[in-house]
Design an enzyme around this catalytic site. Structure first.
Site, PDB file in Angstrom:
ATOM      1  CB  SER A 165      -0.933  -0.007   1.216  1.00 58.27           C
ATOM      2  OG  SER A 165      -1.732  -1.167   1.232  1.00 58.27           O
ATOM      3  CG  ASN A 166       3.129   2.462   3.283  1.00 56.86           C
ATOM      4  OD1 ASN A 166       2.906   3.581   3.706  1.00 56.86           O
ATOM      5  ND2 ASN A 166       2.749   1.373   3.928  1.00 56.86           N
ATOM      6  CE  LYS A 202       1.411  -4.986   6.265  1.00 59.07           C
ATOM      7  NZ  LYS A 202       1.621  -3.946   5.219  1.00 59.07           N
TER       8      LYS A 202
END
Length: 308
Positions: A49-50, A173
């Protein structure tokens, strides 16, 4: 035979740097990968996502993995693991991204649950979806639970433990930050069998004490050495010392979100480490002015990082 499990440790979903025209800033990407590896991280998540995965074309996703693997290999970091984010909104596209990830040099894939039609994502459908994609994935498969980016879909421990029985599903995760859920999973599946990773730095040590394999967290983009110092203290049984650093990481995690997330991390990296620019792809917002108490907290962490 069950697939290989990711090694325990600290993984970072690397931010991805762009030029002003939004093309890849390859020198900056390489500099960032190298700094993270030099900081001692166990692995790098590309297209998390980052890393603005949802904003990249298929070709760009492959290129980002290839650049990362080549940079690591050319600088003596062949043992640093690459996990590739491969989530998409259909099983067909996700399967293609998993195949692309293998071709580009990743070792594992990380897959979100589709969320365009949240009402259709029943427990049974979630399980069948991940099993179907894992069946076809040429790489071992990590289930990614992040309710913030999946329309609130939050996989419970029953779902994850059911999926853990699949021979190619080797970990999860948990960006939900739920330590109770993490502990329920690890009490049944130790890290040697199933890699349960916290998804945020603010519960890193709490997760380790509950049996996790480590974390995939955004904050190591700024302070990888500080995370690895805390992890080493934990491994040495120096829990009181580790908890002092954990308190700093918890403050840093919160400060990163409040300061501007991905945009703030890029701006801080550019300012303090001398590479990359602030550009993000819309709808994310660039952070042109770094100010306020949350930025001050992050700059304190960066000062500690530079002393290590």
């Amino acid at each position: 035979m069950p697939a290989a499990v990711p090694p325990s440790g600290i993984y970072v979903p690397a931010v991805l740097f762009f030029k002003k025209n939004e093309d890849f800033d390859v020198p900056a990407i390489k500099s960032h990968v190298l700094r993270l590896a030099q900081g001692g991280v166990t692995g790098i998540v590309v297209q998390g996502s980052n890393g603005e995965a949802q904003h990249l074309s298929h070709d760009e996703r492959k290129e980002a993995i290839s650049i990362t693997r080549k940079t690591l290999d050319e600088n003596g970091f062949q043992n640093v693991v690459i996990i590739a984010g491969c989530g998409a909104q259909s099983a067909r596209e996700t399967k293609k991204l998993c195949a692309d990830a293998k071709d580009a040099g990743a070792a594992f894939v990380l897959v979100l649950t589709p969320s365009v039609w949240p009402g259709d994502m029943t427990k049974e459908n979630i399980i069948s979806y991940h099993r179907e994609v894992a069946d076809s994935s040429p790489l071992p498969y990590v289930v990614y639970n992040f309710p913030t980016v999946t329309a609130g879909i939050d996989l419970d421990s029953d779902i994850i433990l059911t999926l853990s029985e699949h021979p190619n599903i080797v970990g999860t995760k948990l960006s939900c930050g739920n330590v109770g859920k993490l502990h329920r999973i690890t009490s049944v599946k130790p890290p040697s069998e199933f890699c349960t990773l916290a998804g945020v730095s603010e519960v890193l040590l709490q997760g380790l004490l509950s049996g996790s394999a480590g974390a995939i967290a955004a904050l190591p983009n700024l302070v990888p050495k500080l995370h690895m110092k805390m992890y080493a203290l934990y491994q040495a049984g120096k829990i009181d010392e580790a908890m002092k650093i954990q308190a700093q990481l918890g403050q840093g995690d919160w400060a990163t979100r409040k300061a501007g997330g991905v945009g703030a991390m890029k701006a801080l990296i550019s300012k303090h480490f001398g590479y990359g620019e602030i550009h993000v792809r819309r709808p994310l917002m660039a952070v042109a002015q770094l100010s306020g108490t949350h930025v001050e907290k992050l700059e304190e962490l960066i000062a500690s990082e530079k002393m290590l």
